[in-house]
Write an enzyme that holds these catalytic residues in place. Structure first.
Site, PDB file in Angstrom:
ATOM      1  N   TYR A 153     -11.004   2.618   5.020  1.00  0.00           N
ATOM      2  CA  TYR A 153      -9.687   2.215   4.311  1.00  0.00           C
ATOM      3  C   TYR A 153     -10.446   0.973   3.289  1.00  0.00           C
ATOM      4  CZ  TYR A 153      -5.144   0.814   2.266  1.00  0.00           C
ATOM      5  OH  TYR A 153      -3.931   0.976   1.963  1.00  0.00           O
ATOM      6  N   SER A 154     -10.086   1.638   1.736  1.00  0.00           N
ATOM      7  CA  SER A 154     -10.208   0.515   0.734  1.00  0.00           C
ATOM      8  C   SER A 154      -9.496   0.171  -0.339  1.00  0.00           C
ATOM      9  CB  SER A 154     -12.343   0.691   0.519  1.00  0.00           C
ATOM     10  OG  SER A 154     -12.501  -0.118  -0.723  1.00  0.00           O
ATOM     11  N   ASN A 155      -9.028  -0.770  -0.255  1.00  0.00           N
ATOM     12  CA  ASN A 155      -8.121  -0.379  -1.528  1.00  0.00           C
ATOM     13  C   ASN A 155      -8.563  -0.528  -3.269  1.00  0.00           C
ATOM     14  OD1 ASN A 155      -5.281  -2.192  -0.590  1.00  0.00           O
ATOM     15  ND2 ASN A 155      -6.708  -3.108   0.364  1.00  0.00           N
TER      16      ASN A 155
ATOM     17  N   GLY B  77       2.441  -0.812   4.105  1.00  0.00           N
ATOM     18  CA  GLY B  77       2.018  -1.938   3.123  1.00  0.00           C
ATOM     19  C   GLY B  77       2.312  -2.703   3.667  1.00  0.00           C
TER      20      GLY B  77
ATOM     21  N   THR C   2      -7.115 -17.823   1.041  1.00  0.00           N
ATOM     22  CA  THR C   2      -6.467 -18.959   1.894  1.00  0.00           C
ATOM     23  C   THR C   2      -5.566 -20.002   0.952  1.00  0.00           C
ATOM     24  OG1 THR C   2      -7.663 -20.286   0.638  1.00  0.00           O
ATOM     25  CG2 THR C   2      -8.273 -19.534   2.227  1.00  0.00           C
TER      26      THR C   2
ATOM     27  N   SER D  55       0.559  -1.151   0.363  1.00  0.00           N
ATOM     28  CA  SER D  55       0.206  -0.529  -0.015  1.00  0.00           C
ATOM     29  C   SER D  55       0.471   1.490   0.231  1.00  0.00           C
ATOM     30  CB  SER D  55      -0.640   0.096   1.197  1.00  0.00           C
ATOM     31  OG  SER D  55      -1.815  -0.662   1.130  1.00  0.00           O
TER      32      SER D  55
ATOM     33  N   GLN E 194     -11.497 -13.613  -1.192  1.00  0.00           N
ATOM     34  CA  GLN E 194     -10.719 -14.056  -0.107  1.00  0.00           C
ATOM     35  C   GLN E 194     -10.177 -15.651   0.256  1.00  0.00           C
ATOM     36  OE1 GLN E 194     -12.214 -12.423   4.022  1.00  0.00           O
ATOM     37  NE2 GLN E 194     -10.831 -10.928   3.979  1.00  0.00           N
TER      38      GLN E 194
END
Length: 380
Positions: A194-196, A338, A158, A88, A153
């Site tokens: 916070y959002s990518n 990050g 995983t 990040s 995810q």
């Protein structure tokens, strides 16, 4: 960490610590100046981080040190010149390019996302017609984070999913679809989350505003080349790290126990504009110092970048891809952190750009980069 890995780590660390923490000083700084920083690095190794590389730039002096190992199998130590995935921290580069485009009159931060990406942000309550570019950059858009989607995810984060899909090359639109399958967090401008996804979209806006098919080319032309950041890149499909570089390790689980996986090779294109870049500690120090000293942005745009909103942490506020962090001793530093599979990084500088630090852990389940920063700037 399994017993075999822990045994290798302990033995290799014992060999590496005495040499690495002697600290190869690139330019002399006062004796004992970084004692607290050394202790914080040792504490990270004791907490289970395989290896640490840290570099400080202060005035005309530079100090760098490593600890632990870069390879659990061979015991090879980390290098002060290591390349690593900065995750990040990439957001500051992306935001800088957007602000440069504003300074050139090619876009406005008050433009809606829909102006540049018409019809792209729609679904489950998301609407790009009511979201501005500024809200993307300071995470007040409310857009759902695609990394938080359960489908994403399961597919990519995983252990089984990562091993199967680590080299996948997903289009930005595929990643965006994970976000838009969920409801927004809140109405645009009403809060912080916070959002990518915000920076995936910001990267796409750069491409639309410049006519360049790859936002990374703009980062290269506008930032990397002028600052001579020779260890920094925005890789497209490259899955390996440039040399020198250490191996990267992860638990691939929300735990600090269990097996340790070598996750060095992966396609970071899945992070797109939110965290795709590779760099080094020396380059990150140079970048943030140049940014805060006004070498990359006119005063008006730098002021906008440093205009902050409350974040999810009491001790920090978020600007436009830039975090203002108040340390325990009252010192303020500016930068970004990050995290990506096998890599935790942090890079900060004082507001005058004269005292900078960049640190990387090649493991993602333990240790505190915050503690290293507190040690360097507060001496504790």
């Amino acid at each position: 960490m399994n017993r075999r890995a822990r045994t290798i780590l302990t033995a290799a660390t014992a060999v590496a610590l005495s040499a690495a923490l002697a600290g190869p000083a690139v330019a002399a700084l006062p004796a004992g100046h970084h004692d607290a920083t050394r202790q914080a690095v040792r504490a990270a190794i004791a907490d289970g981080v395989p290896g640490v590389t840290v570099r400080v730039r202060q005035g005309h002096g530079t100090w760098a040190a490593t600890a632990g190992v870069g390879d659990l199998k061979t015991g090879q130590p980390r290098s002060t010149r290591d390349h690593y995935r900065v995750a990040s921290i990439s957001k500051t580069f992306v935001a800088t390019v957007v602000l440069q485009l504003e300074a050139e009159g090619r876009l406005s931060l008050d433009d809606t996302v829909d102006k540049w990406l018409p019809g792209v942000v729609r679904g489950h309550g998301h609407d790009g017609r009511g979201i501005t570019l500024r809200q993307l950059l300071n995470h007040t858009s409310g857009i759902y984070d695609y990394l938080a989607d359960t489908g994403f995810q399961r597919t990519y984060m995983t252990a089984d999913g990562f091993m199967k899909h680590r080299f996948d090359e997903a289009d930005p639109e595929e990643l965006l679809a994970f976000a838009l399958a969920n409801e927004p967090y809140f109405a645009p401008g009403s809060s912080f989350r916070y959002s990518n996804t915000n920076y995936l979209l910001a990267a796409r806006v750069i491409e639309k505003a410049t006519g360049n098919d790859d936002y990374g080319d703009e980062i290269d032309r506008r930032i990397i080349a002028p600052l001579h950041l020779t260890s920094t890149s925005v890789p497209t499909t490259r899955v390996t790290l440039p040399r020198p570089g250490s191996r990267a390790y992860s638990k691939l689980a929300r735990t600090d126990t269990g097996p340790t996986y070598d996750v060095t090779e992966l396609n970071a294109r899945l992070a797109y504009g939110s965290g795709q870049m590779v760099s080094s500690s020396a380059d990150l120090n140079r970048f943030y110092s140049a940014l805060l000293r006004g070498r990359l942005l006119p005063p008006e745009q730098l002021k906008e970048m440093k205009t902050t909103v409350p974040s999810s942490r009491e001790t920090s506020r978020y600007g436009l891809g830039l975090v203002d962090r108040e340390l325990g001793c009252g010192v303020h530093v500016w930068g970004h952190d990050g995290g990506i599979f096998g890599s935790n990084s942090d890079a900060v500088t004082t507001e005058d750009g004269r005292h900078s630090l960049a640190v990387n852990f090649n493991g993602d389940w333990s240790g505190s980069t915050d503690a290293v920063i507190e040690a360097e700037f507060c001496g504790t």
